[in-house]
Design a protein around this motif. Sequence first.
Motif, mmCIF file in Angstrom:
data_model
loop_
_atom_site.group_PDB
_atom_site.id
_atom_site.type_symbol
_atom_site.label_atom_id
_atom_site.label_comp_id
_atom_site.label_asym_id
_atom_site.label_seq_id
_atom_site.Cartn_x
_atom_site.Cartn_y
_atom_site.Cartn_z
ATOM 1 N N ALA A 32 -30.072 -6.557 54.459
ATOM 2 C CA ALA A 32 -30.091 -7.367 55.674
ATOM 3 C C ALA A 32 -30.342 -6.526 56.926
ATOM 4 C CB ALA A 32 -28.796 -8.151 55.786
ATOM 5 N N GLU A 33 -29.864 -7.006 58.109
ATOM 6 C CA GLU A 33 -30.122 -6.259 59.347
ATOM 7 C C GLU A 33 -29.443 -4.904 59.294
ATOM 8 O OE1 GLU A 33 -29.549 -6.424 64.195
ATOM 9 O OE2 GLU A 33 -28.223 -7.590 62.908
ATOM 10 N N GLY A 34 -30.149 -3.865 59.723
ATOM 11 C CA GLY A 34 -29.602 -2.533 59.656
ATOM 12 C C GLY A 34 -29.403 -2.059 58.235
ATOM 13 N N ALA A 35 -30.029 -2.754 57.282
ATOM 14 C CA ALA A 35 -29.866 -2.446 55.854
ATOM 15 C C ALA A 35 -28.395 -2.340 55.501
ATOM 16 C CB ALA A 35 -30.605 -1.162 55.492
ATOM 17 N N ALA A 36 -27.547 -3.223 56.073
ATOM 18 C CA ALA A 36 -26.110 -3.144 55.813
ATOM 19 C C ALA A 36 -25.459 -4.504 55.886
ATOM 20 C CB ALA A 36 -25.445 -2.199 56.821
ATOM 21 N N GLY A 37 -24.537 -4.750 54.950
ATOM 22 C CA GLY A 37 -23.698 -5.935 54.985
ATOM 23 C C GLY A 37 -22.246 -5.513 54.961
ATOM 24 N N PHE A 38 -21.344 -6.328 55.518
ATOM 25 C CA PHE A 38 -19.962 -5.866 55.641
ATOM 26 C C PHE A 38 -19.236 -5.881 54.299
ATOM 27 C CE2 PHE A 38 -18.508 -10.298 55.810
ATOM 28 C CZ PHE A 38 -17.209 -10.212 55.303
ATOM 29 N N TYR A 39 -19.687 -6.687 53.324
ATOM 30 C CA TYR A 39 -19.074 -6.637 51.998
ATOM 31 C C TYR A 39 -19.546 -5.378 51.279
ATOM 32 C CZ TYR A 39 -17.440 -7.656 47.375
ATOM 33 O OH TYR A 39 -16.799 -7.549 46.164
ATOM 34 N N LEU A 40 -18.602 -4.598 50.795
ATOM 35 C CA LEU A 40 -18.912 -3.307 50.197
ATOM 36 C C LEU A 40 -19.209 -3.481 48.710
ATOM 37 C CD1 LEU A 40 -18.996 -0.411 51.302
ATOM 38 C CD2 LEU A 40 -16.650 -0.136 50.526
ATOM 39 N N LEU A 41 -20.496 -3.435 48.346
ATOM 40 C CA LEU A 41 -20.901 -3.615 46.955
ATOM 41 C C LEU A 41 -20.239 -2.568 46.060
ATOM 42 C CD1 LEU A 41 -24.727 -4.329 47.301
ATOM 43 C CD2 LEU A 41 -22.920 -5.982 46.780
ATOM 44 N N GLY A 42 -19.673 -3.028 44.962
ATOM 45 C CA GLY A 42 -18.998 -2.127 44.047
ATOM 46 C C GLY A 42 -17.533 -1.915 44.353
ATOM 47 N N SER A 43 -17.024 -2.547 45.421
ATOM 48 C CA SER A 43 -15.614 -2.360 45.767
ATOM 49 C C SER A 43 -14.690 -3.011 44.750
ATOM 50 C CB SER A 43 -15.332 -2.908 47.169
ATOM 51 O OG SER A 43 -15.668 -4.282 47.270
ATOM 52 N N LYS A 44 -15.162 -4.042 44.065
ATOM 53 C CA LYS A 44 -14.395 -4.632 42.970
ATOM 54 C C LYS A 44 -14.983 -4.157 41.651
ATOM 55 C CE LYS A 44 -13.076 -8.692 45.624
ATOM 56 N NZ LYS A 44 -13.077 -10.177 45.707
#
Length: 322
Positions: A32-44
């Motif tokens: 997404a914007e800034g190539a970043a989303g607030f959900y941290l992929l792999g956190s679960k």
Amino acid sequence: MSDFQRGAPAVLKGAALGVALGLASGGAAFAAEGAAGFYLLGSKGPFAGVLPAPGTYINNDLYYYTGSASAGRDLSFGGEIIADVEATAWIDVFTGMWVLPDEVLGGNLALTVSLPFGSKAIDAKAALDGGGLGASLDDDIFTMGDPVLGATLGWHDGNLHWTTGAMLNVPIGDYHEGDIANVAFNRWGLDLNGALTWFDPASGWEVSGAAGFTFNGENPETDYNTGTEFHFEGAVTKTFSPSFSAGLVGYYYEQVTGDSGDGAKLGDFKGQVSALGATFGYNFQMGDSPVSMRVKVFEEFDARNRLEGTAAYVTFTVPVGG
């Protein structure tokens, strides 16, 4: 107090400590914007559906990501269109969790707050209209991100454990308008998620899955509205002793609606990526306190409209009150 909380085996109690942070992590998952989303992929991952017993917990998650995008793949960062990107992030997420003592809807309710801080460094080139590369654009930052508030309900039934929850990104972090490297997102975000774990204490085998949707508000500084994002994480692990477990982990990400707003110069810009990796967990005593440590490493592939690279976590979780 449920039967699970009264009689859970030590190995599952240790695993529940290790999953506490994944219930409300904020940070940097490139898309997404800034190539970043607030959900941290792999956190679960392992034991994602297990909610810890009532009490207070603290967690520290050190997250590392390094990734790149080829010169032929344009990305949008801070209002700039860039290509030939190399990016690195070190994000530390400190989370406090309180699992309430009384049951809610037949389960237990956990309230969390996460405070991310860390660094990002980006090396890229400006993408020229009509194709080609322009001047070099380098940026790095070390600062605070946006806090993330969370609430999770969890239930247990024999070998099955499941949760449902929500996380809210609060855009009050240190955001720098016009920079291509930011830890904060400067936009509201809501993530709705659920997780399911099957764990057989007799054999030590565990299978978990977690999925959710992230809904994003507009960044008022860039007039960019990131689309809705879907994420899925899975894990299969084997517990070899009350202290040690190991297994496989993975995640899948897809942006299901397009970006919009005047700042979305690349149009819908829907991203997608998959990742596979390995994990191990280790439970030990530090004085009178039990400590759970988990390491996860992911290698991404099949990326579209985003960076592709390697992500790693080192997570420590400690109960501080019952």
